[in-house]
Design an enzyme around this catalytic site. Structure first.
Site, PDB file in Angstrom:
ATOM      1  N   ASP A   1      75.247  52.845  23.566  1.00  0.00           N
ATOM      2  CA  ASP A   1      74.591  53.464  22.411  1.00  0.00           C
ATOM      3  C   ASP A   1      75.379  53.076  21.170  1.00  0.00           C
ATOM      4  OD1 ASP A   1      72.725  55.364  21.129  1.00  0.00           O
ATOM      5  OD2 ASP A   1      74.528  56.535  20.760  1.00  0.00           O
ATOM      6  N   SER A   2      74.838  53.387  20.020  1.00  0.00           N
ATOM      7  CA  SER A   2      75.544  53.084  18.777  1.00  0.00           C
ATOM      8  C   SER A   2      76.750  53.986  18.565  1.00  0.00           C
ATOM      9  CB  SER A   2      74.582  53.236  17.590  1.00  0.00           C
ATOM     10  OG  SER A   2      74.102  54.567  17.508  1.00  0.00           O
TER      11      SER A   2
ATOM     12  N   HIS B   1      70.851  60.843  19.991  1.00  0.00           N
ATOM     13  CA  HIS B   1      71.722  61.818  19.317  1.00  0.00           C
ATOM     14  C   HIS B   1      71.044  63.196  19.226  1.00  0.00           C
ATOM     15  CE1 HIS B   1      74.020  58.321  17.928  1.00  0.00           C
ATOM     16  NE2 HIS B   1      74.928  59.129  17.433  1.00  0.00           N
TER      17      HIS B   1
ATOM     18  N   CYS C   1      69.862  54.131  23.619  1.00  0.00           N
ATOM     19  CA  CYS C   1      69.689  54.141  22.168  1.00  0.00           C
ATOM     20  C   CYS C   1      68.240  53.793  21.895  1.00  0.00           C
ATOM     21  CB  CYS C   1      70.621  53.111  21.514  1.00  0.00           C
ATOM     22  SG  CYS C   1      70.336  52.879  19.748  1.00  0.00           S
TER      23      CYS C   1
ATOM     24  N   CYS D   1      65.621  59.841  19.485  1.00  0.00           N
ATOM     25  CA  CYS D   1      66.965  59.297  19.264  1.00  0.00           C
ATOM     26  C   CYS D   1      67.886  60.057  20.202  1.00  0.00           C
ATOM     27  CB  CYS D   1      67.407  59.500  17.816  1.00  0.00           C
ATOM     28  SG  CYS D   1      69.137  59.030  17.497  1.00  0.00           S
TER      29      CYS D   1
ATOM     30  N   GLU E   1      77.397  62.810  14.187  1.00  0.00           N
ATOM     31  CA  GLU E   1      78.626  62.040  14.340  1.00  0.00           C
ATOM     32  C   GLU E   1      79.814  62.716  13.640  1.00  0.00           C
ATOM     33  OE1 GLU E   1      79.418  59.041  15.880  1.00  0.00           O
ATOM     34  OE2 GLU E   1      77.447  58.821  16.822  1.00  0.00           O
TER      35      GLU E   1
END
Length: 267
Positions: A14-15, A190, A77, A188, A156
């Site tokens: 993932d990012s 996240h 992702c 997403c 994040e």
């Protein structure tokens, strides 16, 4: 032969932190499996980057994970799944699984009024990957797509439980409410970290969490290939492209356990 493949790890990338929700779901569904997780923390977020840039980063990470002798690759992702999946499938020798299909299938099964909303990064929304697949599954589905670019940096930075996060979320989700959708895809990886807040705001709307859905599908595929590791201890190795110490601290909060050493791997 099957035993040798069975013991190989599953690669996940993932990012940044978001893919940990996928890892958490996979670990719960397959407690004996081994995993290698790569968080591209040097380049987070992917959602604001060009398709070519996302594809380049994704291919570099996939090639690295392939060299770690993985048996399966999960693109944890949504932006990378939307923009880079075809390239990865063509260039990686192991099976590659994205997160979009799992969420779409679950959403179509859940909706009663055939109105589905998708929230995601600018990259995911601009690609219309969810809308296209939802309409392939059922052409009568009406799809509302809403970009929520501030969610990833909020998560994040560890601000997802703050009042600021709630103000941002209410502003974005007001559009979802106006769409009349009875089902909302968290487009997403996240976003499940903000699931309690999103649930609070959206009330009775069905939330589709990719982490839960992809875990079911990956397990099913591994079982069909007879390469699911069913017994023995599991092991997860972590790599990031920047700031391993910060990732280790935040990852422990998301996973509910310590990660152990997080390895630094520059792209």
């Amino acid at each position: 032969m099957y035993t040798l493949i069975m013991n190989k790890p599953i690669g996940i990338f993932d990012s940044g932190l978001g893919g940990l929700t996928i890892l958490r779901g996979l670990e719960k569904a397959m407690p004996s499996e081994n995993f290698i997780y790569f968080g591209d923390t040097a380049h987070v977020p992917y959602g604001s980057k060009s398709p070519q840039t996302v594809t380049n980063y994704s291919l570099q990470i996939a090639k690295f994970l392939e060299k770690q002798n993985i048996k399966f690759l999960v693109v944890a992702c949504n932006t990378a799944s939307a923009l880079a999946l075809d390239t990865l499938v063509k260039n990686i020798k192991v099976p590659v699984f994205g997160v979009i299909e799992a969420g779409c299938c679950a959403a179509v099964h859940k909706t009663k009024n055939k109105k589905i909303a998708v929230i995601g990064t600018h990259g995911t929304v601009k690609s219309s990957a969810y809308k296209k697949l939802l309409n392939v599954i059922d052409k009568n589905i009406k799809v509302a797509q809403i970009a929520c670019p501030l969610f990833v940096p909020v998560i994040e930075e560890g601000w997802h439980k703050t009042k600021a996060a709630e103000i941002i979320a209410r502003a974005y989700l007001d559009t979802v409410k106006k769409s009349g959708a009875d089902t909302l895809i968290l487009g997403c990886t996240h976003y499940p970290i903000m699931k309690p807040l999103i649930k609070k705001i959206m009330g009775s709307v069905h939330l589709i969490d990719s982490a839960e859905e992809i875990a079911k599908q990956v397990k099913k595929v591994l079982q069909s290939k007879n390469i699911l590791k069913k017994t023995g201890a599991s092991n997860t190795v972590f790599y990031v492209s920047d700031d391993a110490e910060s990732f280790e601290q935040k990852a422990a909060q998301i996973l509910g356990r310590k990660t152990g050493k997080v390895n630094l791997k520059k792209l």
